[in-house]
Design a protein around this motif. Structure first.
Motif, PDB file in Angstrom:
ATOM      1  N   GLY A  97      -8.706   0.467   5.169  1.00 35.16           N
ATOM      2  CA  GLY A  97      -9.066   0.934   6.500  1.00 35.16           C
ATOM      3  C   GLY A  97      -8.803  -0.120   7.563  1.00 35.16           C
ATOM      4  N   PHE A  98      -9.134  -1.390   7.264  1.00 32.47           N
ATOM      5  CA  PHE A  98      -8.851  -2.471   8.214  1.00 32.47           C
ATOM      6  C   PHE A  98      -7.351  -2.620   8.443  1.00 32.47           C
ATOM      7  CE2 PHE A  98     -12.947  -4.527   6.565  1.00 32.47           C
ATOM      8  CZ  PHE A  98     -13.683  -4.070   7.645  1.00 32.47           C
ATOM      9  N   SER A  99      -6.566  -2.380   7.398  1.00 32.80           N
ATOM     10  CA  SER A  99      -5.129  -2.645   7.490  1.00 32.80           C
ATOM     11  C   SER A  99      -4.419  -1.717   8.462  1.00 32.80           C
ATOM     12  CB  SER A  99      -4.496  -2.514   6.105  1.00 32.80           C
ATOM     13  OG  SER A  99      -4.481  -1.160   5.672  1.00 32.80           O
ATOM     14  N   SER A 100      -4.987  -0.538   8.727  1.00 29.81           N
ATOM     15  CA  SER A 100      -4.324   0.399   9.637  1.00 29.81           C
ATOM     16  C   SER A 100      -4.153  -0.210  11.017  1.00 29.81           C
ATOM     17  CB  SER A 100      -5.121   1.700   9.725  1.00 29.81           C
ATOM     18  OG  SER A 100      -6.419   1.457  10.249  1.00 29.81           O
ATOM     19  N   VAL A 101      -5.118  -0.987  11.464  1.00 23.70           N
ATOM     20  CA  VAL A 101      -5.015  -1.671  12.758  1.00 23.70           C
ATOM     21  C   VAL A 101      -4.147  -2.913  12.636  1.00 23.70           C
ATOM     22  CG1 VAL A 101      -6.331  -2.905  14.521  1.00 23.70           C
ATOM     23  CG2 VAL A 101      -7.203  -0.771  13.590  1.00 23.70           C
ATOM     24  N   LEU A 102      -4.318  -3.642  11.552  1.00 20.88           N
ATOM     25  CA  LEU A 102      -3.565  -4.888  11.393  1.00 20.88           C
ATOM     26  C   LEU A 102      -2.066  -4.642  11.382  1.00 20.88           C
ATOM     27  CD1 LEU A 102      -3.466  -7.910  10.860  1.00 20.88           C
ATOM     28  CD2 LEU A 102      -3.739  -7.426   8.421  1.00 20.88           C
ATOM     29  N   GLN A 103      -1.625  -3.596  10.709  1.00 20.31           N
ATOM     30  CA  GLN A 103      -0.185  -3.340  10.623  1.00 20.31           C
ATOM     31  C   GLN A 103       0.429  -3.080  11.996  1.00 20.31           C
ATOM     32  OE1 GLN A 103      -0.388  -0.170   7.697  1.00 20.31           O
ATOM     33  NE2 GLN A 103       0.448  -1.485   6.106  1.00 20.31           N
ATOM     34  N   GLU A 104      -0.326  -2.447  12.890  1.00 22.35           N
ATOM     35  CA  GLU A 104       0.179  -2.214  14.238  1.00 22.35           C
ATOM     36  C   GLU A 104       0.238  -3.508  15.047  1.00 22.35           C
ATOM     37  OE1 GLU A 104      -2.323   0.673  16.007  1.00 22.35           O
ATOM     38  OE2 GLU A 104      -1.817   2.280  14.586  1.00 22.35           O
ATOM     39  N   GLU A 105      -0.639  -4.467  14.745  1.00 23.41           N
ATOM     40  CA  GLU A 105      -0.721  -5.701  15.516  1.00 23.41           C
ATOM     41  C   GLU A 105       0.202  -6.803  15.006  1.00 23.41           C
ATOM     42  OE1 GLU A 105      -2.489  -6.585  18.281  1.00 23.41           O
ATOM     43  OE2 GLU A 105      -2.972  -4.470  18.523  1.00 23.41           O
ATOM     44  N   LEU A 106       0.685  -6.682  13.754  1.00 23.03           N
ATOM     45  CA  LEU A 106       1.477  -7.770  13.181  1.00 23.03           C
ATOM     46  C   LEU A 106       2.767  -8.028  13.947  1.00 23.03           C
ATOM     47  CD1 LEU A 106       1.093  -7.330   9.316  1.00 23.03           C
ATOM     48  CD2 LEU A 106       0.230  -9.173  10.746  1.00 23.03           C
ATOM     49  N   GLN A 107       3.223  -7.068  14.729  1.00 26.98           N
ATOM     50  CA  GLN A 107       4.430  -7.287  15.518  1.00 26.98           C
ATOM     51  C   GLN A 107       4.249  -8.408  16.538  1.00 26.98           C
ATOM     52  OE1 GLN A 107       5.253  -3.935  18.158  1.00 26.98           O
ATOM     53  NE2 GLN A 107       3.103  -3.309  18.047  1.00 26.98           N
ATOM     54  N   GLU A 150      -9.894   7.263   4.876  1.00 30.70           N
ATOM     55  CA  GLU A 150     -10.985   7.546   5.807  1.00 30.70           C
ATOM     56  C   GLU A 150     -12.057   8.428   5.160  1.00 30.70           C
ATOM     57  OE1 GLU A 150     -11.315   6.182   8.792  1.00 30.70           O
ATOM     58  OE2 GLU A 150      -9.521   5.039   8.319  1.00 30.70           O
ATOM     59  N   VAL A 151     -11.642   9.377   4.331  1.00 36.04           N
ATOM     60  CA  VAL A 151     -12.618  10.220   3.633  1.00 36.04           C
ATOM     61  C   VAL A 151     -13.462   9.383   2.671  1.00 36.04           C
ATOM     62  CG1 VAL A 151     -12.884  12.098   1.965  1.00 36.04           C
ATOM     63  CG2 VAL A 151     -11.257  12.332   3.841  1.00 36.04           C
ATOM     64  N   VAL A 152     -12.816   8.502   1.913  1.00 34.43           N
ATOM     65  CA  VAL A 152     -13.545   7.695   0.934  1.00 34.43           C
ATOM     66  C   VAL A 152     -14.472   6.702   1.638  1.00 34.43           C
ATOM     67  CG1 VAL A 152     -13.303   6.083  -0.988  1.00 34.43           C
ATOM     68  CG2 VAL A 152     -11.702   7.975  -0.746  1.00 34.43           C
ATOM     69  N   ALA A 211       0.845  -1.196   0.000  1.00 38.24           N
ATOM     70  CA  ALA A 211       0.000   0.000   0.000  1.00 38.24           C
ATOM     71  C   ALA A 211       0.881   1.247   0.000  1.00 38.24           C
ATOM     72  CB  ALA A 211      -0.909   0.005   1.220  1.00 38.24           C
ATOM     73  N   PRO A 212       0.391   2.363  -0.527  1.00 35.24           N
ATOM     74  CA  PRO A 212       1.174   3.609  -0.477  1.00 35.24           C
ATOM     75  C   PRO A 212       1.491   3.983   0.972  1.00 35.24           C
ATOM     76  CG  PRO A 212      -0.680   3.842  -1.982  1.00 35.24           C
ATOM     77  CD  PRO A 212      -0.881   2.539  -1.268  1.00 35.24           C
ATOM     78  N   ASP A 213       2.689   4.495   1.187  1.00 40.26           N
ATOM     79  CA  ASP A 213       3.095   4.888   2.540  1.00 40.26           C
ATOM     80  C   ASP A 213       3.121   6.403   2.713  1.00 40.26           C
ATOM     81  OD1 ASP A 213       5.200   5.428   0.896  1.00 40.26           O
ATOM     82  OD2 ASP A 213       6.710   4.331   2.058  1.00 40.26           O
ATOM     83  N   ALA A 214       2.519   7.140   1.781  1.00 39.53           N
ATOM     84  CA  ALA A 214       2.489   8.597   1.892  1.00 39.53           C
ATOM     85  C   ALA A 214       1.623   9.014   3.077  1.00 39.53           C
ATOM     86  CB  ALA A 214       1.954   9.217   0.601  1.00 39.53           C
ATOM     87  N   GLN A 215       1.927  10.182   3.627  1.00 40.02           N
ATOM     88  CA  GLN A 215       1.209  10.663   4.810  1.00 40.02           C
ATOM     89  C   GLN A 215      -0.269  10.909   4.521  1.00 40.02           C
ATOM     90  OE1 GLN A 215       2.678  14.387   6.272  1.00 40.02           O
ATOM     91  NE2 GLN A 215       1.635  14.233   8.243  1.00 40.02           N
ATOM     92  N   TRP A 216      -0.592  11.266   3.288  1.00 40.29           N
ATOM     93  CA  TRP A 216      -1.975  11.599   2.947  1.00 40.29           C
ATOM     94  C   TRP A 216      -2.832  10.378   2.679  1.00 40.29           C
ATOM     95  CZ3 TRP A 216      -2.879   9.315  -1.635  1.00 40.29           C
ATOM     96  CH2 TRP A 216      -1.793   9.122  -2.499  1.00 40.29           C
ATOM     97  N   PHE A 217      -2.226   9.206   2.532  1.00 44.80           N
ATOM     98  CA  PHE A 217      -3.002   8.048   2.070  1.00 44.80           C
ATOM     99  C   PHE A 217      -4.034   7.596   3.113  1.00 44.80           C
ATOM    100  CE2 PHE A 217      -3.613   3.432   1.478  1.00 44.80           C
ATOM    101  CZ  PHE A 217      -4.178   3.467   0.215  1.00 44.80           C
TER     102      PHE A 217
END
Length: 614
Positions: free
Chosen positions: A336-346, A299-301, A288-294
């Motif tokens: 949107g789901f991935s934002s939480v998953l990436q923090e938990e994958l550790q 969330e807007v979409v 996924a893009p790692d830009a700050q705006w992504f």
């Protein structure tokens, strides 16, 4: 003359008795004064807004070592000694500081961590060494230097610094009788600050290091989880995120609000599941893009997707479009789901794919649970409390109103970001090519799925078996997505063969009476007038005519199901028998059904029968 009794006077050894209400009043006043004017001590300070905890954990053959650093402004209820010589600048008295550091280490560090080997609790951590640290100290950047410093480097007696500007290093040992095989930490340091962030590094005997980061109290932290523990943790995390994100819940409710029959429901939810599973996996694997705006854009979409679905529900949703919208918007919800998953994958250890699949399973289980509750409730409400069409409009309007505010708030956050134009170099064009390829794959997948979704949207009796070879070609090459249309057109049916159910016709009669009878009469849709216009034509022509032109005052405002029911009612008006097969709104299926003329006299007989019913 009678003498008045003398006024008694109080001697110094007489005590006044205070009534119970007075005692309560005095106690309240004392409590108020104490709370408003607390005594001033070196430890009386506010809870810090943000606290960063740094820690190492090193499993050894005979012990588990923990080395923890916390800021001293997170330490409360310990009155550090202050220097009395020189200026009264609140500097700590280093000579008398050691026992107070031990108290702080026990109260705020050692008591906030427990360890287990699997399900077996390990002994309470023992304090081996403590050290007060100056702000510029860099020893904690490395495990070996930090371990040496906490045991050998003490703060110089001549240092003048307030205690709250220092940090506290604490070395803890947990004695063990055998090497641990499933080390589990239970850190509880969230109370150190309003927001507490912990960065922990696992140091293995072979020199390998792993990093963990969490906010607050994370619960059990398994440093080397089995696949089963990773799966169970991530199933729970997926379900919690689905239920915790109200926007995801409202999106699913909007998807199914007008379509609650089992087969269409399976198609819609399957499309949404496939889409968000793909982008969830892509984001978790780093594509996924790692830009700050992504992330703000996602969330807007997501909010906009809820608004679009709700508005379509209001104007009249179409079943053949709904699964496509579920697929397209599902791609966004996956990010949107991935934002939480990436923090938990550790916390997945070496089981990345297991954790990814388990998280997705948790999301799907939450979706199923939501539908199992929501669909029966909606059916009951629309049957007993409010008509379905007004109910769908009101519920969708409320959801659209809420989502519109979310979209505005999230857009404001996105607009505050500075967007920089990318450099149009070879890397940029490689990314463009990759995105175009992904879009082509998604379009091909949607084309392939369209046939499957068409079959799911048909009633049970209308579906024929697909050849195994055709199924394999559909799934393997994504080139035969219209197979169901070809099959449906190859076997035309007659309206005299029972292509609708009695329940559909009954519902259609209610809809016709409430929405159409003011401008149309049953006579205009039965008997000779109906025969001359419709007999011999595909049933799709009749359905399309009704959905485009009725009701006369507001064409196209009924739901898809309601137009299906009215069509069934008109067939019954003309003597065409009901059967066990439900009438479908799928165009390919309707085009394969012919309004039959073979039994026209029966139709006219049915006309008289229906008039008698009226």
């Amino acid at each position: 003359m009678r003498k008045l009794p003398a006024r008694p006077h109080l001697s110094s050894n007489v005590q006044l008795r205070v009534s119970s209400p007075s005692r309560i009043t005095i106690a309240l006043l004392v409590a108020f004064v104490v709370s408003v004017f607390p005594r001033s001590t070196a430890s009386a300070h506010e809870i810090p807004r943000h606290v960063a905890v740094r820690a190492y954990v090193a499993p050894l053959p005979d012990r588990v070592r923990l080395l923890v650093r916390i800021p001293m402004d997170a330490v409360r209820d310990v009155e550090f000694p202050l220097r009395t010589d020189g200026p009264r600048d609140g500097a700590v008295d280093v000579v008398r500081l050691a026992p107070f550091l031990h108290d702080a280490a026990r109260l705020w560090v050692a008591d906030g961590i427990r360890l287990r080997d699997g399900s077996t609790a390990l002994p309470t951590p023992e304090i081996v060494a403590v050290r007060a640290v100056l702000p510029a100290d860099r020893a904690f950047d490395n495990w070996s230097t930090a371990l040496t410093a906490v045991q050998t480097q003490a703060l110089a007696d001549s240092v003048r610094i307030p205690p709250l500007q220092l940090s506290l290093d604490v070395l803890l040992d947990v004695p063990i009788t055998k090497p641990v095989t499933d080390l589990v930490l239970e850190p509880q340091w969230a109370h150190l600050g309003v927001q507490t962030t912990t960065v922990m590094r696992l140091v293995l005997p072979n020199g390998v290091k792993r990093y963990f980061t969490w906010d607050g109290d994370p619960g059990d932290v398994r440093l080397d989880p089995s696949w089963w523990h990773a799966a169970s943790r991530f199933v729970g995390q997926g379900a919690l995120h689905m239920f915790g994100g109200i926007d995801h819940v409202l999106f699913v409710l909007c998807l199914v609000l007008p379509f609650r029959r089992v087969r269409p429901l399976i198609g819609i939810i399957t499309a949404f599941t496939l889409a968000h599973s793909m982008t969830l996996a892509a984001a978790a694997l780093g594509y996924a893009p790692d830009a700050q705006w992504f992330s703000p854009l996602v969330e807007v979409v997501i909010a906009a997707s809820i608004v679009v679905l709700a508005l379509e529900n209001i104007v009249g949703a179409k079943l053949e479009r709904r699964w496509m919208m579920a697929f397209v918007f599902g791609l966004v919800h996956g990010f949107g789901f991935s934002s939480v998953l990436q923090e938990e994958l550790q916390f997945a250890g070496g089981h990345l794919l297991t954790a990814l699949a388990a998280f997705n399973v948790g999301v799907e289980l939450a979706q199923v649970a939501l539908l199992l509750v929501a669909v029966p409730v909606l059916d009951y409400v629309f049957a007993k409390m409010i008509p379905e069409r007004p109910g769908v409009i009101v519920a969708s309007a409320l959801i659209a109103h809420e989502a519109w505010h979310w979209m505005g708030d999230r857009s404001a956050a996105l607009q505050g970001m500075t967007l920089a134009w990318p450099a149009f170099d070879i890397d940029f064009w490689l990314v463009v090519i990759r995105v175009v390829m992904i879009l082509l794959v998604l379009v091909g997948l949607m084309w392939a799925l369209s046939g499957v979704m068409s079959r799911l949207q048909q009633p049970k009796g209308a579906v024929q078996k697909m050849p195994v070879l055709l199924m394999l070609l559909l799934l393997g090459t994504a080139l035969s997505g219209r197979a169901s249309d070809v099959q449906a057109q190859a076997a035309p049916r007659s309206t005299m063969a029972g292509v609708y159910t009695a329940a559909q016709a009954t519902k259609g009669k209610e809809v016709f009476a409430s929405s159409c009878l003011g401008c149309h009469t049953t006579a205009s849709h039965m008997g000779t007038a109906f025969e001359l216009k419709w007999f011999g034509r595909p049933l799709f022509d009749l359905y399309d005519y009704l959905s485009q032109l009725m009701p006369k005052t507001a064409p196209g405002t009924l739901t898809e199901d309601e137009y299906v029911w009215v069509t069934a009612y008109i067939l019954r008006l003309n003597g065409m028998p009901a059967g066990k097969t439900e009438l479908s709104a799928e165009p390919a299926w309707l085009k394969a059904v012919r309004v039959d003329t073979a039994k026209a006299p029966t139709a006219r007989g049915g006309e008289h029968t229906e008039r008698n019913r009226e």
